[in-house]
Design an enzyme around this catalytic site. Structure first.
Site, PDB file in Angstrom:
ATOM      1  CG  ASN A 284      32.707  24.181   2.019  1.00 23.30           C
ATOM      2  OD1 ASN A 284      32.173  25.061   1.357  1.00 23.30           O
ATOM      3  ND2 ASN A 284      33.737  23.494   1.573  1.00 23.30           N
ATOM      4  CG  ASP A 334      29.793  22.115   0.336  1.00 21.96           C
ATOM      5  OD1 ASP A 334      30.424  23.101   0.756  1.00 21.96           O
ATOM      6  OD2 ASP A 334      29.223  22.096  -0.775  1.00 21.96           O
ATOM      7  CG  HIS A 646      32.336  18.847 -18.555  1.00 19.49           C
ATOM      8  ND1 HIS A 646      31.934  19.381 -19.758  1.00 19.49           N
ATOM      9  CD2 HIS A 646      33.604  19.289 -18.356  1.00 19.49           C
ATOM     10  CE1 HIS A 646      32.935  20.098 -20.275  1.00 19.49           C
ATOM     11  NE2 HIS A 646      33.946  20.066 -19.443  1.00 19.49           N
TER      12      HIS A 646
HETATM   13 CA    CA Z   1      31.255  24.701  -0.865  1.00 16.49          CA
END
Ligand code: CA
Length: 721
Positions: A284, A334, A646
């Site tokens: 991407n 992406d 996280h």
């Molecule tokens: Ca990526």
């Protein structure tokens, strides 16, 4: 070329029957050295698994059939080995002459007797813990390559290492990236004729992608192929980069605050020795949002931005560009094309075609002519709402305008989302069934343009989007609804008809890579901590093993003294396991990580030790006292700098400490000492002081306390049921 290859194949098949006799073969100096002939003939070498995708075609199909649909119910565990890492395990093992070699999280390597499990050696490249913050998607490694009497490893911190295959001793190592930048290596190298070929990752962090080849003997760099321009191209630049620069607004690329462009090639490659073409899957853009990467007049950015989201064919000896096919022109979601590239020959409309197949993140299954890059066909293998189809004449997607997000506009809910309809998990191909088995996902993502976004190449993700939602209701039923809309399936796909023959739904979206065998079986682990064997024809589950942990890695099969084994590296993790599971974990229990190599054979009768209890600290946060304004600021910074490791909504995945349960929440000064001063940097939790002020760090504490209190209330709701 073809004729030569066939001769090689015959010689080598004989060679592999009796390894000692091999020393007489041309190009083979000693019996156990892997040379071009062996790699070319890997398909016929049923006992071994000497290349990442088993063969250069990367089909992950084994001719072994001692284990088959009639007897797979007699399959049992015969040995296992516990790993010393508890992060995502994504590696494909290599098996050479009765020895099995694996990589684990943190780029470690281990060797075992493949029949008995006796440990032979292990190697730790001692990747600094701080490197973890450069990795978008966990501290994983996907495997090794072999040549001569060596193994080749790419490490998370960007080194290429040659190891003695017998001892694990380092023969040479070379740094393949600028370690000041946020490059990482997680993929397996490939070998073509004495050259070790490796790419890198980091497109979420502002790097410029490339693939390079190194001399297997000494690690000297032989060529480097950049996948995107840098905006400084001139007449002396390679033609393919000059052509690529025409498809960008290169102001940002060439500027002082350049964001690298992305296009990292972090996983897939395949090689056709007859055509002498190496195929590379390109990732991407950096940042994701094209409007910030290649600005344009209409607010969504401009240009196709070659060679993002493309499959590129190069000459392996020189790195010379030959052709490309771009799956997602002007990519902004992406939508990498780094997913598994697989080669096969098949009859399409009465003609035998040499095809290349890929199911990239964007949700379409592609069949291309691998000699020319010509588009043959492409259909959605999962629900797709960003394009209505692919124009068969141009091979370009027919975009749906609402899916493109501009800098100031409203968010777009796009499916597939950034996790893709299919991620890195290898597929497998069964030539007799002519089916490709796809570990597929259905998970939309809400892309919200980040207003007044600025690149930060020091630390944290560079997206130009918000991908978490601040006002997601903290309601158990709502969270369950969100979780229920996210699915994982194993799809058996007919690449000629471009349609699904069967599919099986998994407990969650993030599941294992796939192996197909001549025994009529397909093996795959899943997020429900099961390792399954399916009937390759029908998808019926014929055998299942309780793995005690989520399985994401692909299995392999091999034989020792005529006995067939199946091996898989178990251990939950990777990008979804680490950071993407917020909503699901909030609704259910986290998937566990118990990292182990599991090896099976007919009649295997070993049992795993009982799984230890999952230690869960009570959810007992301090009182939620921060102002709404502080919580909003904390969310904003958490989303950009903390979420990737996280999890969304600060819901810990179990792989790394759950912030909602952290004792550090109690104390402003302890929190500052970790996030600002970096006292836990050896564990990977580096200082963020270059990008976050003490006030912002304190706001993040306020946000996490707020989230912890919301989830404590949801827990009470759950217990009351
Ligand atoms: Ca990526």
């Amino acid at each position: 070329m073809l004729r030569v290859r066939r001769e090689f194949t015959m010689a080598v098949t004989a060679c592999l029957v009796g390894v000692a006799g091999c020393s007489q073969e041309p190009g083979s100096n000693s019996g156990d050295r892997v040379r071009a002939e062996q790699l070319l003939a890997a398909g016929e070498d049923a006992a071994n698994w000497i290349s990442h995708g088993r063969t250069y075609s990367e089909q992950r199909f084994s001719p072994l059939k001692a284990v088959n649909t009639n007897n797979v119910d007699e399959l049992g565990l015969t040995w296992f080995a516990d790993m010393d890492t508890a992060r995502g395990q994504e590696a494909t093992p290599l098996v050479i002459d009765g020895k099995i070699y694996i990589t684990t999280a943190w780029s470690k390597v281990k060797a075992y007797n493949a029949a008995t499990g006796e440990p032979l050696w292990d190697y730790d490249p001692e990747v600094p813990g701080e490197t973890a913050v450069k990795a978008c998607c966990d501290t994983v490694n996907r495997g090794l390559a072999t040549w001569g009497d060596r193994l080749y490893l790419g490490t998370l911190d960007g080194r290429l290492v040659a190891l003695d295959r017998d001892t694990g001793a380092v023969e040479w190592e070379t740094v393949t990236v600028d370690q000041e930048q946020n490059y990482t290596i997680t993929g397996a190298p490939r070998i073509v004729d004495g050259m070790v070929i490796i790419g890198n990752g980091g497109a979420e962090f502002g790097v410029r992608g490339y693939v390079a080849a190194y001399d297997a003997d000494d690690g000297d760099e032989l060529w480097r192929f950049y996948t995107v321009p840098n905006g400084k191209e001139d007449d002396a630049s390679p033609d393919y980069l000059q052509a690529a620069a025409e498809t960008w607004n290169t102001d940002v690329l060439a500027g002082d605050t350049s964001i690298g462009g992305g296009g990292t090639a972090w996983d897939s490659m395949a090689y056709d020795p007859d055509l002498d073409l190496l195929y590379i899957g390109v990732g991407n853009g950096s940042p994701w949002n094209r409007a910030y990467r290649s600005p344009g007049e209409d607010g969504t950015g401009e240009g196709d931005n070659l060679y993002l989201s493309s499959i590129v064919a190069v000459r392996p000896k020189t790195g010379e560009y030959v052709w490309h096919y771009q799956t997602t022109p002007g990519e902004t979601w992406d939508f990498t094309a780094t997913q598994h590239i697989m080669l096969a020959d098949m009859e399409i409309e009465g003609k035998t075609r040499k095809v290349l197949m890929q199911a990239p993140k964007n949700g379409f299954f592609y069949v291309l002519d691998r000699e020319t890059g010509e588009f043959i066909s492409g259909e959605p293998y999962v629900p797709v709402n960003w394009a209505s189809g692919i124009d068969p004449k141009t091979g370009r997607p027919i975009e749906i305008a609402e899916a493109r997000v501009d800098i100031t506009g409203k968010p777009a809910l796009v499916t597939p989302g950034a996790m893709g309809g299919h991620n890195w998990h290898p597929m497998a191909y069964h030539p007799d069934e002519n089916l490709v088995y796809i570990p597929a996902m259905e998970a939309a993502l809400l892309y919200t343009p980040a207003k007044n976004w600025k690149a930060d190449r020091a630390i944290g993700w560079n997206l130009g989007f918000r991908i978490a939602t601040e006002d997601l209701p903290s309601d158990l039923n709502f969270r369950r609804e969100v979780a229920g809309a996210i699915k994982g399936r194993l799809i058996a796909w007919d690449p000629v008809k471009q349609e699904q023959r069967w599919s099986v739904e998994h407990p969650g979206p993030w599941n294992g890579g796939v192996l197909a065998t001549a025994g009529g079986l397909v093996f795959q682990g899943n997020s429900g901590s099961a390792f399954n064997a399916f009937d390759a024809q029908t998808g019926e589950i014929l055998w299942t093993f309780a793995a005690q942990t989520g399985v994401v890695a692909p299995p392999v099969t091999y034989s020792v003294d005529g006995e067939q084994f199946i091996a898989v590296l178990a251990g939950w993790g990777g990008t979804w396991g680490l950071g993407g599971d917020g909503e699901i974990i909030a609704a259910q229990a986290p998937v566990r990580n118990i990292s182990r190599l599991l090896v099976f054979k007919l009649g295997g009768a070993i049992e795993l030790p009982e799984a230890p209890d999952f230690e869960t600290l009570p959810l007992d946060p301090p009182a939620d006292k921060a102002s709404a304004e502080t919580i909003a600021l904390g969310f904003d910074k958490y989303e950009r700098y903390c979420l990737a490791c996280h999890s969304a909504s600060a819901v810990g995945s179990g792989l790394i400490p759950d912030l909602r349960r952290s004792g550090a929440l109690e104390s402003r000064s302890v929190w500052q000492s970790i996030v600002h001063d970096g006292i836990l940097s050896a564990n990977g939790m580096v200082s963020f002081k270059q990008s976050l002020s003490p006030e912002e760090i304190e706001a993040i504490r306020g946000y996490v306390i707020h989230r912890a209190n919301e989830d404590k209330a949801m827990d009470a709701q759950r217990k009351a049921e």
